[in-house]
Design an enzyme around this catalytic site. Structure first.
Site, PDB file in Angstrom:
ATOM      1  N   GLY A   1       0.829  -1.204   0.000  1.00 12.71           N
ATOM      2  CA  GLY A   1       0.000   0.000   0.000  1.00 12.71           C
ATOM      3  C   GLY A   1       0.859   1.248   0.000  1.00 12.71           C
TER       4      GLY A   1
ATOM      5  N   SER B   1       1.561   3.490  -2.385  1.00 13.94           N
ATOM      6  CA  SER B   1       1.388   4.538  -3.390  1.00 13.94           C
ATOM      7  C   SER B   1       0.918   5.863  -2.817  1.00 13.94           C
ATOM      8  CB  SER B   1       0.400   4.072  -4.472  1.00 13.94           C
ATOM      9  OG  SER B   1      -0.886   3.857  -3.929  1.00 13.94           O
ATOM     10  N   ARG B   2       0.318   5.828  -1.615  1.00 12.06           N
ATOM     11  CA  ARG B   2      -0.238   7.067  -1.055  1.00 12.06           C
ATOM     12  C   ARG B   2      -0.154   7.040   0.473  1.00 12.06           C
ATOM     13  NH1 ARG B   2      -6.191   7.490  -3.399  1.00 12.06           N
ATOM     14  NH2 ARG B   2      -6.161   5.301  -2.835  1.00 12.06           N
TER      15      ARG B   2
ATOM     16  N   VAL C   1      -2.762  -7.588  -2.363  1.00 12.14           N
ATOM     17  CA  VAL C   1      -2.249  -8.272  -1.167  1.00 12.14           C
ATOM     18  C   VAL C   1      -3.272  -9.239  -0.587  1.00 12.14           C
ATOM     19  CG1 VAL C   1      -0.646  -6.421  -0.545  1.00 12.14           C
ATOM     20  CG2 VAL C   1      -2.987  -6.385   0.365  1.00 12.14           C
TER      21      VAL C   1
ATOM     22  N   TYR D   1     -13.021  -3.627  10.849  1.00 10.82           N
ATOM     23  CA  TYR D   1     -11.669  -3.047  10.896  1.00 10.82           C
ATOM     24  C   TYR D   1     -10.989  -3.351  12.232  1.00 10.82           C
ATOM     25  CZ  TYR D   1      -8.101   0.519   9.827  1.00 10.82           C
ATOM     26  OH  TYR D   1      -6.932   1.191   9.560  1.00 10.82           O
TER      27      TYR D   1
ATOM     28  N   LYS E   1      -7.513  -5.453  12.645  1.00 11.65           N
ATOM     29  CA  LYS E   1      -6.321  -4.871  13.263  1.00 11.65           C
ATOM     30  C   LYS E   1      -6.004  -5.534  14.599  1.00 11.65           C
ATOM     31  CE  LYS E   1      -5.415  -1.885  10.027  1.00 11.65           C
ATOM     32  NZ  LYS E   1      -4.218  -2.013   9.184  1.00 11.65           N
TER      33      LYS E   1
END
Length: 241
Positions: free
Chosen positions: A7, A9-10, A59, A152, A156
């Site tokens: 991840g 790219s940003r 991924v 989420y 996590k």
């Protein structure tokens, strides 16, 4: 020296990639769809004084991750990826009573299963070289739990548990495994949240910056952090301790 940031790219991933480049690493930037932003990250890495490569794969797919990483290794037989930052993640917030199965499953697959998909192909090489740094991007949500984020928080929280378990498996091989748990950081991931309301709850009265998280990741990736493993380090402005 090579590092992989998923991840990348940003947002936090980009900041981490640039930080690792400043530490002398050639950085592999994983991303899934945004070619233009990934290319921009690569340019920033080169401006930082090293080089990098783009690795485009999902991924959440064990097959794609395995193929991409095996192909990279075949093209670099004398090298190995010594730093891995498992950063890729998505949010699909909803109250559980309204949450569709796909919303729960997609978040778990992208945020948690990806830990296995990307780490598993790389861990053997780290063990063989007797050195490695693995940093997993957890979250305040995985420690405290946040309403509207059962999916989420579950992902996590699972990532935190996996961090602690893997750290014990590989510690004697000079491989550290840690997690970073950001609070509210100014990136695309906080779009749609009420910033004013949330700032009022944060003792520092502001959101964090991606570069602040990247500095912490950079320390954990360094040789100076060699006796820190199995830890979850919060970076949240005092919101939750």
């Amino acid at each position: 020296m090579y590092a992989l940031v998923t991840g990348g790219s940003r947002g936090i991933g980009r900041a981490v990639a640039v930080r690792l480049a400043k530490m002398g690493y050639n950085v592999l930037i994983n991303y899934m769809s945004n070619d233009a932003e990934a290319q921009k990250t690569l340019e920033m890495i080169r401006e930082a004084g090293t080089d990098g490569e783009l690795l485009k794969f999902d991924v959440s797919s064990a097959e794609e991750a395995k193929a991409a990483l095996e192909n990279w290794q075949a093209a670099h037989p004398d090298d190995y990826i010594e730093v891995l930052v498992n950063n890729a993640g998505i949010r699909k917030d909803n109250l559980l009573v309204f949450m569709e199965p796909a919303e729960f499953q997609r978040v778990l697959t992208t945020n948690l299963f990806s830990f296995y998909n990307v780490t598993h192909p790389l861990i053997e090489s780290m063990i063989r070289h007797k050195y490695g740094r693995i940093i997993n991007m957890a979250s305040l949500s995985g420690l405290k739990g946040l309403p509207g984020q059962c999916n989420y928080s579950a992902a996590k929280g699972g990532l935190i548990a996996a961090t602690k378990a893997l750290a014990q498996e590989v510690a004697r091989k000079n491989i550290t495994v840690n997690a970073v748990a950001p609070g509210f950081v100014r990136t695309d991931m906080v779009e749609g949240l009420d910033e004013a309301e949330l700032k009022a709850q944060i003792p520092m009265k502001r959101f964090g910056e991606a570069e602040e998280v990247a500095n912490l990741v950079g320390f954990l990736a360094s040789k100076e952090a060699g006796y820190i493993t199995g830890e979850v380090i919060s970076i949240n402005g005092g919101l939750y301790t």
